[in-house]
Scaffold this active site. Structure first.
Site, PDB file in Angstrom:
ATOM      1  N   GLY A 180      -8.017  -5.139  -0.617  1.00  0.00           N
ATOM      2  CA  GLY A 180      -7.632  -6.456  -0.122  1.00  0.00           C
ATOM      3  C   GLY A 180      -6.286  -6.931  -0.634  1.00  0.00           C
ATOM      4  O   GLY A 180      -5.492  -6.171  -1.158  1.00  0.00           O
ATOM      5  N   TYR A 181      -6.037  -8.230  -0.456  1.00  0.00           N
ATOM      6  CA  TYR A 181      -4.765  -8.882  -0.756  1.00  0.00           C
ATOM      7  C   TYR A 181      -3.653  -8.149   0.001  1.00  0.00           C
ATOM      8  O   TYR A 181      -2.708  -7.619  -0.575  1.00  0.00           O
ATOM      9  CB  TYR A 181      -4.487  -8.935  -2.261  1.00  0.00           C
TER      10      TYR A 181
ATOM     11  N   GLY B  61       2.250  -2.972   3.628  1.00  0.00           N
ATOM     12  CA  GLY B  61       1.826  -1.579   3.439  1.00  0.00           C
ATOM     13  C   GLY B  61       0.431  -1.351   4.010  1.00  0.00           C
ATOM     14  O   GLY B  61       0.182  -0.366   4.718  1.00  0.00           O
ATOM     15  N   HIS B  62      -0.493  -2.269   3.723  1.00  0.00           N
ATOM     16  CA  HIS B  62      -1.850  -2.160   4.287  1.00  0.00           C
ATOM     17  C   HIS B  62      -1.786  -2.241   5.813  1.00  0.00           C
ATOM     18  O   HIS B  62      -2.460  -1.492   6.525  1.00  0.00           O
ATOM     19  CB  HIS B  62      -2.735  -3.321   3.814  1.00  0.00           C
TER      20      HIS B  62
ATOM     21  N   GLN C  17       1.484   6.510   0.889  1.00  0.00           N
ATOM     22  CA  GLN C  17       2.174   7.485   0.027  1.00  0.00           C
ATOM     23  C   GLN C  17       2.448   6.938  -1.376  1.00  0.00           C
ATOM     24  O   GLN C  17       2.585   7.695  -2.322  1.00  0.00           O
ATOM     25  CB  GLN C  17       3.492   7.930   0.672  1.00  0.00           C
TER      26      GLN C  17
ATOM     27  N   VAL D 246       5.726   1.487   2.270  1.00  0.00           N
ATOM     28  CA  VAL D 246       6.502   0.373   2.823  1.00  0.00           C
ATOM     29  C   VAL D 246       7.179  -0.345   1.654  1.00  0.00           C
ATOM     30  O   VAL D 246       6.545  -0.573   0.613  1.00  0.00           O
ATOM     31  CB  VAL D 246       5.594  -0.607   3.609  1.00  0.00           C
TER      32      VAL D 246
ATOM     33  N   SER E  45      -0.026  -4.920  -4.126  1.00  0.00           N
ATOM     34  CA  SER E  45      -0.676  -6.227  -4.341  1.00  0.00           C
ATOM     35  C   SER E  45      -0.322  -6.756  -5.721  1.00  0.00           C
ATOM     36  O   SER E  45      -0.296  -7.957  -5.960  1.00  0.00           O
ATOM     37  CB  SER E  45      -2.193  -6.090  -4.212  1.00  0.00           C
TER      38      SER E  45
END
Ligand code: PAF
Length: 292
Positions: A31-32, A36-37, A148, A176, A186
């Site tokens: 989460g958070y 990138g996620h 990555q 990212v 995060s």
């Protein structure tokens, strides 16, 4: 977007999708969310008919002195962002749902976890492989997506999937970065004032190493020294490791050739940051200069 808190709920969603012949893409997270996620989810969206993500701050992958209790959490914001990228379902289990009282089975991948973060964070990868195995068994994805930045994590999960004959394919998605070059994490929100600027020495030192290799340096010790000197010049940065290993098995090398991983872990204040670079070294080395 479907929100599931129980294993049974998410299982019935994914089993139904699979019975309709849909390919299931899975993005496990703590989460958070940051970009990138979202890049992992967008990648899943491109290749899979159904995208499932999970949000679970997994206690068993944190050491006793680590940041489990204060790990950043914002489930409402995460849900909004996941909807925007078209995630179909999110699994948000409680700790009790994942680890009921008599839980006592752990999954461990050896060798590939002996170095880098596996060495600095004992037990960390056992916690990761245990929770990821459980999540894979619950969700039964066709493809799972990992960033990555956590290269050793993805390599370990790929090793585990192969060793345990799991059907899931592991896809690695490029790191990212923020505009200033810092890899998104995060944990970046912990960085205060001058720490953020100091943290930039990590991506800068990776760029310096890439340049040295580009200029023909093939000695891993010299490349590591150049990185070390740049990081050591930054008083707020405390180096954990600077390592270069061959790919894909993360083995020690004395000459830079083929594909190698340059990985850094460092603390900036209390925040532990990691970053890495995959270097592809052309095999036409050494270039023998023409005699004049
Ligand atoms: O990379 C992460 O966020 C976690 O290690 C993972 C893969 C979700 C397992 O808890």
């Amino acid at each position: 977007m479907l929100i599931c808190h129980t294993i049974n709920e998410i299982k019935s969603f994914t089993r139904q999708a699979a019975s309709q012949g849909k390919t299931i893409g899975f993005v496990p997270t703590m989460g958070y969310f940051h970009a990138g996620h979202l890049a992992l989810m967008s990648e899943a969206k491109k290749t899979c008919s159904v995208v499932v993500s999970s949000i679970f701050v997994n206690p068993v992958q944190f050491g006793p002195q680590e940041d489990f209790t204060c790990y950043p959490r914002d489930i409402d914001r995460d849900k909004r962002l996941a909807v925007e990228v078209g995630v179909d379902a999110i699994f948000i289990p409680s700790v009790e749902e994942m680890y009921p009282p008599r839980f006592s089975t752990f999954v461990e991948t050896k060798k590939i976890t002996d170095c880098l973060c596996g060495k600095s964070r004992p037990g960390h990868f056992q916690g990761v492989t245990t929770v990821v195995t459980k999540l894979f068994n619950i969700i039964q994805p066709d493809i799972a997506f990992f960033g990555q930045k956590d290269f050793q994590q993805a390599a370990t999960i790929r090793r585990m999937a192969e060793d345990l004959n799991l059907k899931v394919k592991i896809v690695l998605v490029p790191t990212v970065r923020d505009k200033d070059g810092l890899a998104l994490s995060s944990r970046n929100i912990y960085l205060e004032g001058a720490q953020r600027q100091a943290a930039l020495s990590i991506p800068k030192s990776l760029a310096l190493a890439a340049q040295a290799v580009e200029n023909g340096e093939r000695d891993p010790i010299k490349v590591k020294m150049a990185v070390c000197n740049m990081l050591a010049a930054e008083p707020l940065v405390e180096i954990d490791y600077i390592e270069i290993y061959s790919l894909p098995h993360l083995e020690e090398i004395s000459l830079l050739q083929g594909e190698v991983l340059l990985a850094i872990a460092a603390k900036v204040g209390k925040t532990r940051l990691i970053d890495n670079l995959v270097l592809k070294i052309p095999d036409n080395w050494p270039i023998i200069p023409n005699k004049r």
